[in-house]
Design a protein around this motif. Structure first.
Motif, PDB file in Angstrom:
ATOM      1  N   VAL A 204      -6.628 -19.329 -48.561  1.00  0.00           N
ATOM      2  CA  VAL A 204      -6.381 -18.274 -47.572  1.00  0.00           C
ATOM      3  C   VAL A 204      -5.486 -18.799 -46.454  1.00  0.00           C
ATOM      4  N   LYS A 205      -5.719 -20.024 -46.009  1.00  0.00           N
ATOM      5  CA  LYS A 205      -4.885 -20.602 -44.944  1.00  0.00           C
ATOM      6  C   LYS A 205      -3.427 -20.723 -45.388  1.00  0.00           C
ATOM      7  N   THR A 208      -1.838 -17.286 -45.616  1.00  0.00           N
ATOM      8  CA  THR A 208      -1.615 -16.750 -44.275  1.00  0.00           C
ATOM      9  C   THR A 208      -0.330 -17.318 -43.675  1.00  0.00           C
ATOM     10  N   PHE A 214       0.402 -10.833 -46.731  1.00  0.00           N
ATOM     11  CA  PHE A 214      -0.984 -11.305 -46.848  1.00  0.00           C
ATOM     12  C   PHE A 214      -1.621 -11.392 -45.467  1.00  0.00           C
ATOM     13  N   ARG A 215      -0.927 -11.975 -44.529  1.00  0.00           N
ATOM     14  CA  ARG A 215      -1.465 -12.150 -43.178  1.00  0.00           C
ATOM     15  C   ARG A 215      -1.831 -10.801 -42.568  1.00  0.00           C
ATOM     16  N   GLN A 216      -0.981  -9.805 -42.749  1.00  0.00           N
ATOM     17  CA  GLN A 216      -1.246  -8.479 -42.188  1.00  0.00           C
ATOM     18  C   GLN A 216      -2.453  -7.821 -42.847  1.00  0.00           C
ATOM     19  N   TRP A 218      -4.825  -9.186 -44.794  1.00  0.00           N
ATOM     20  CA  TRP A 218      -6.070  -9.954 -44.767  1.00  0.00           C
ATOM     21  C   TRP A 218      -6.874  -9.632 -43.509  1.00  0.00           C
ATOM     22  N   HIS A 219      -6.209  -9.432 -42.408  1.00  0.00           N
ATOM     23  CA  HIS A 219      -6.902  -9.177 -41.141  1.00  0.00           C
ATOM     24  C   HIS A 219      -7.442  -7.761 -41.042  1.00  0.00           C
TER      25      HIS A 219
END
Length: 283
Positions: A204-205, A208, A214-216, A218-219
């Motif tokens: 995940v890190k 991200t 993905f970053r958008q 995932w949150h």
């Protein structure tokens, strides 16, 4: 009344199960003297109670099938005291709590040989095996042609990683902007089950850091049901084809599942796809 009879039967089965497992353990195997005045084989109730960290009266009630509450921590201690294997521990939880124990998430696993044989026989069904981290552990030739798993080095042969970083796979999945967040929301269930596993946390890190999408997404913390249904794939020389897809549990304890794609029977390209994966359309 039927439920009461079921619970009575379950408590009786629990009592007999505990007694038989207690009687099969020699005192010497748990560091106790054998003694000369044992009337029954195995451990005494007070010895099992001491090894499990509870009072003898309370353990006696449990073995007698009385209606008392027990914690998961105690059951794990009892399983160790009685030297239960994984199957017996699972059975103990079912008899006591009427549900299986919560197992810790696992990521790195081995695929059973029979599952590999099954995938090999599915010549026109792209199939692959995922673990809890969504590493692609095994796949058949049809899956290689469709998804290109062999393009990735082993350490990055991960379905989620490829979904967000592999431009070719992104092209293959028609309507990627709609499908990708749905797939990600399904992955979040497995992320929660992994219980802090560093391997899945590192994935995940990395994603991200590498993928804005993905970053958008995932949150957003969206959670969806397991991926199944119909998905359109865009394949070279064939165009867009509709596939039914589902996942089948092949090893529940190790969180392994087999994902299978099959061309919709009504899709006009069904026969063309079968020839395509067989290489019959190549020069």
């Amino acid at each position: 009344m039927a439920q009461e009879r079921t619970l009575d039967r379950t408590r009786q089965e629990l009592a007999e199960f505990l007694r038989t497992r207690r009687e099969r353990i020699s005192p010497e195997s748990v560091g106790l003297p054998a003694g000369t005045r044992r009337r029954t084989p195995g451990l005494r109730r007070e010895e099992v109670a001491a090894l499990s960290g509870v009072g003898v009266t309370w353990y006696t009630w449990l073995e007698q099938g009385r209606e008392i509450g027990v914690s998961s921590t105690f059951l794990d201690n009892l399983a160790r005291a009685l030297q239960l294997d994984a199957t017996e521990r699972h059975h103990l939880f079912l008899l006591t709590h009427q549900r299986p124990p919560v197992e810790p998430g696992k990521t790195w696993c081995q695929v059973p040989p029979l599952v590999k044989r099954l995938m090999h026989d599915l010549t026109t069904r792209p199939s692959y095996v995922l673990n809890l981290r969504w590493d692609v552990l095994a796949w058949n030739d049809a899956a290689t042609q469709v998804f290109g798993f062999d393009r990735q080095p082993a350490e990055y042969r991960n379905l989620l990683w490829m979904l967000f970083t592999d431009a070719e796979l992104r092209r293959v999945i028609a309507d990627w902007q709609t499908q990708a967040p749905r797939i990600l929301s399904s992955f979040r269930r497995d992320y929660a089950r992994a219980d802090g596993d560093p391997a899945i946390g590192n994935l995940v890190k990395e994603l991200t850091a590498h993928s804005p999408e993905f970053r958008q997404w995932w949150h957003r913390h969206e959670v969806d049901a397991p991926c199944q249904g119909v998905r359109a794939l865009e394949l070279d020389g064939l165009g867009k084809i509709g596939f039914e897809h589902t996942s089948l549990i092949v090893d529940e304890g190790r969180h392994l599942r087999l994902v299978v794609y099959a061309v919709q029977e009504t899709d006009p390209q069904a026969e063309a796809f079968a020839r395509w994966v067989a290489g019959e359309g190549e020069e």
